[in-house]
Every structure is written in C-alpha cells, then in structure tokens.
Design a protein around this motif. Structure first.
Motif, PDB file in Angstrom:
ATOM      1  N   ILE A  95     -16.609  37.798  -5.331  1.00  0.00           N
ATOM      2  CA  ILE A  95     -16.971  37.084  -4.111  1.00  0.00           C
ATOM      3  C   ILE A  95     -18.391  37.429  -3.681  1.00  0.00           C
ATOM      4  O   ILE A  95     -19.120  36.571  -3.170  1.00  0.00           O
ATOM      5  CB  ILE A  95     -15.956  37.386  -2.988  1.00  0.00           C
ATOM      6  CG1 ILE A  95     -14.579  36.845  -3.379  1.00  0.00           C
ATOM      7  CG2 ILE A  95     -16.402  36.769  -1.656  1.00  0.00           C
ATOM      8  CD1 ILE A  95     -13.465  37.178  -2.405  1.00  0.00           C
TER       9      ILE A  95
ATOM     10  N   LEU B 187     -16.639  31.099   2.196  1.00  0.00           N
ATOM     11  CA  LEU B 187     -15.881  32.151   1.519  1.00  0.00           C
ATOM     12  C   LEU B 187     -15.171  33.058   2.527  1.00  0.00           C
ATOM     13  O   LEU B 187     -14.030  33.476   2.304  1.00  0.00           O
ATOM     14  CB  LEU B 187     -16.814  32.983   0.635  1.00  0.00           C
ATOM     15  CG  LEU B 187     -17.201  32.341  -0.700  1.00  0.00           C
ATOM     16  CD1 LEU B 187     -18.324  33.123  -1.362  1.00  0.00           C
ATOM     17  CD2 LEU B 187     -15.989  32.272  -1.626  1.00  0.00           C
TER      18      LEU B 187
ATOM     19  N   SER C 276     -11.145  33.508   2.828  1.00  0.00           N
ATOM     20  CA  SER C 276     -10.599  34.867   2.770  1.00  0.00           C
ATOM     21  C   SER C 276      -9.591  35.111   3.891  1.00  0.00           C
ATOM     22  O   SER C 276      -8.473  35.595   3.657  1.00  0.00           O
ATOM     23  CB  SER C 276     -11.747  35.881   2.864  1.00  0.00           C
ATOM     24  OG  SER C 276     -11.261  37.181   3.092  1.00  0.00           O
TER      25      SER C 276
ATOM     26  N   GLY D 261     -13.272  39.057   0.932  1.00  0.00           N
ATOM     27  CA  GLY D 261     -14.201  38.011   1.371  1.00  0.00           C
ATOM     28  C   GLY D 261     -15.089  38.416   2.526  1.00  0.00           C
ATOM     29  O   GLY D 261     -16.292  38.129   2.535  1.00  0.00           O
TER      30      GLY D 261
END
Length: 396
Positions: A75, A87, A91, A124
């Motif tokens: 990530i 992202l 997450s 994340g």
C-alpha cells in the motif's frame, strides 16, 4: 489570483483545514489501532474458549501484524504512485466489514484467517497518512500534526485494549466486536467528510520498475536501516510486555480478572501525552537525544515490572508507555525528515520493521513465557534494549 495562490499553499495550524486533516487522521488512527490491539488483552479468553495454548492464541496478534507488514509495503508503494485518499478510505471500510464477520467464525483457525486478511488492510492508514501529511501540511507545522497523529496511535491502542477487555468481561468478545464495528462506521463517515482532497500529490511518472527501485533505495541507506531496526527493537520490547502481562496478572499471586487487567492500559494516557511534549523539546535538544531519553525511561519501566508489589508494576507500565512513545515518535520523525523521495515508502519500511517487532514480541516470545514466566519476558526485553543502544555504532 491571490485566492488560487492561497489554495496551493500547504496548510498551517492557523487554518481550519489543517485541523480537519488532523482530526480526520486521528479518527482513522483510533479505529485502526484499536482494531489491531483489541485482541491483546483477550488472549487468555481464547485459550479457555478454543482450548489452545498461550503461544497459539497470540496468533490473533501476530497474524494481523505480519500481513500488516506486507500491506505497508504494497500500500505504501501504491500510495506513492496512485494517491493516498482512496486507499485510506478502502482500508477503513474493509477493516470494519471484517470486524462484523469475525463473530461468525466457526473455529479459531477461521478467526486467525480473518485477522490475517484484516491486517493487510489495517496498513492503509499508517502507510499513507504520513505521506499525506508531508505533502499537504506546511513543514513548519508538520511536527505538530505528526505528533498528534502518533498520539492518536497510542490512544487507539489504549482504547482498543481497555474497551475490548472491559466489554468482553461484561458481555462476550463477539458482542464487543459488534460495538467496535459500530464505532468504526461513525469514524469512516467523519473521515470522508473531513479529509480534504490531495492538492500536491503527483503520481509516479516513472516506469513501475524504476518507481520500485526508487522506493527500495531506502534499504541501501545505513542511517535509514538503523532507524528501521530501531522500530523493530522498540516494538519487540513493548509488545512482549503487554502481550504477556494479562497472563502474568491472572496468575498467582495476583489473580486479577480481565476487567481489572484492562484498566492497566490506562498507562497509555502517558503515551498519548508524551509525544507532543517530546516534539517541542526536540526543537531545541534534537530528535536523536530525545529518542535516547525515551529509551532510558523505557528501561526504567521494564525494571520496575520485575518488582513484585503491584504499585511498582503499575509505575513500570507508565514509564514503559512514556519512554516507548517518545522514542517511537522521534524515530518516525527522523525517517520522515531524512526521506527526500518516496516518503510513503520510507515510512512504510519503518512501519514494516515496527510491526515485525509486534509479531516477534507477541508469538516468538511466547516460548519464553512458557519456560521462564515473567522473568524471561522482561529479561529478554532488556537485552533487546541494549542492542538498540548499540545501534548507532553501525551507522558508519
């Protein structure tokens, strides 16, 4: 034109959006780290419920952190190349969905599998948050934003352990996870509403191979490698103490209930308060000196836990939290300061080392607890701290 210029200026603490960013990332951090550590005080519960030993029950911690280490690399790389906001939102969403799925696990093994999957997505926020802050916040105000974010890491870890232990003792671990998931839904909504879009992010224009090489370059820098090792050693010590503390306090002569053991995690309040104070002191004394001051406080904390009266153990835990989070916040700041490119990648490598330390401190130390009880856990922790103190000799 003046308005456009202001729009493209990094945020300062005098602007509302600075505080929106800080609050959003703190909420996300609270959710991520409460979820990561919520199982730590519950390990004795799973020993009894699923008829497993202490080392196997610790897989609920180590499985998550091992996959989190993988997630930090993957990530972190994707965040530097494709952006961070989406992202982080992904997450948080997957983290909550898996919290809702865990109470329906038919066996201990399935629970470990879900934790393994969850750990990847837990990465994340820590993989992308520091890079987001580094680009969107003014360098002169980055220290404040970073220390508040790291303090929320500590508060999330504390909240997850305390709420998890307390609610499990009153109800059951399945209901506790549903409560945590409900809190998570509220945190996601606020995160989406508060966090501004990225303005300064520039996607990778290099080829995939060149971009990966740029990220891996951090592993060739000896100073960076030392900082990565610092993260690993600090976390081995910290996790070992907190993972086997419930077993220690549930045994003779203490015989504490899980509810009372969960209250010991209020020591994390000092971990919340210490990093901002350390951040201010580092402006005049330097981050390296403050980092080592934190380490020596941590040594004092471990030593106090070896004394049998409960009062000394509680003082030791308070010192342990203070010293650990001071040293960790300074090491993380040094990584961010030293990285001139691929900031998310550099932070990701540091956090990979950091969470590898969680895996070692939770499961690998289990055999020491089985064979030597608390003396084995605390003694090994002091050995790791000694290695930390020797690390600067390897920088050149």
């Amino acid at each position: 034109m003046a308005t456009n210029q202001m729009e493209m200026t990094p945020y300062t603490s005098k602007e509302a959006r600075f505080w929106r960013i800080t609050i959003a990332l703190m909420l996300a951090s609270l959710l991520i780290f409460s979820t990561l550590y919520v199982f730590q005080p519950l390990l004795p519960v799973f020993v009894k419920e699923f008829d497993v030993n202490a080392t196997k029950s610790s897989l609920l911690m180590s499985a998550a952190v091992v996959s989190m280490a993988v997630g930090l690399f993957v990530i972190g790389f994707l965040a530097d190349r494709y952006g961070r906001l989406w992202l982080m939102q992904l997450s948080l969403s997957v983290t909550v969905l898996l919290l809702l799925a865990m109470p329906f696990s038919p066996s201990f093994e399935w629970l470990v599998v879900l934790r393994l999957l969850q750990g990847f997505f837990l990465a994340g926020i820590p993989a992308a948050a520091m890079g987001y802050l580094g680009e969107e916040v003014s360098p002169n105000h980055l220290g404040l934003a970073m220390t508040l974010y790291i303090s929320s890491n500590a508060f999330g870890g504390m909240g997850g352990r305390i709420v998890g232990g307390y609610l499990t003792d009153i109800f059951h671990w399945e209901r506790m996870l549903f409560v945590l998931a409900g809190i998570g839904v509220a945190a996601i909504i606020l995160f989406i509403l508060l966090l501004p879009k990225e303005r300064f992010f520039k996607g990778g224009e290099q080829s995939f191979k060149e971009d990966l090489q740029g990220m891996v370059f951090h592993l060739k820098d000896k100073s960076m490698l030392v900082l990565f090792m610092v993260g690993l050693l600090l976390q081995v010590v910290f996790t070992a103490v907190w993972t086997y503390l419930p077993f220690y306090l549930q045994s003779d002569p203490y015989n504490w209930s899980l509810k009372w053991i969960s209250f010991t995690y209020f020591a994390y309040i000092l971990g919340v308060l210490a990093p901002p104070i350390a951040g201010k002191l580092s402006d005049s004394l330097g981050q390296t000196k403050i980092m080592f001051a934190g380490v020596f406080i941590l040594i004092g904390g471990i030593t106090f836990t070896l004394l049998h009266p409960v009062g000394f153990i509680l003082i030791g835990l308070a010192l342990l939290c203070s010293g650990f989070f001071v040293a960790h916040s300074m090491a993380a700041a040094l990584v961010s300061k030293s990285a001139t490119h691929h900031r998310s990648g550099a932070s990701g490598f540091y956090l990979i080392s950091y969470y590898t330390g969680v895996a070692i401190g939770s499961t690998a130390v289990g055999e020491l607890w089985t064979s030597y009880q608390w003396m084995g856990v605390a003694g090994t922790s002091l050995v790791f701290v000694f290695i930390f103190i020797c690390l600067p000799f390897f920088k050149k």
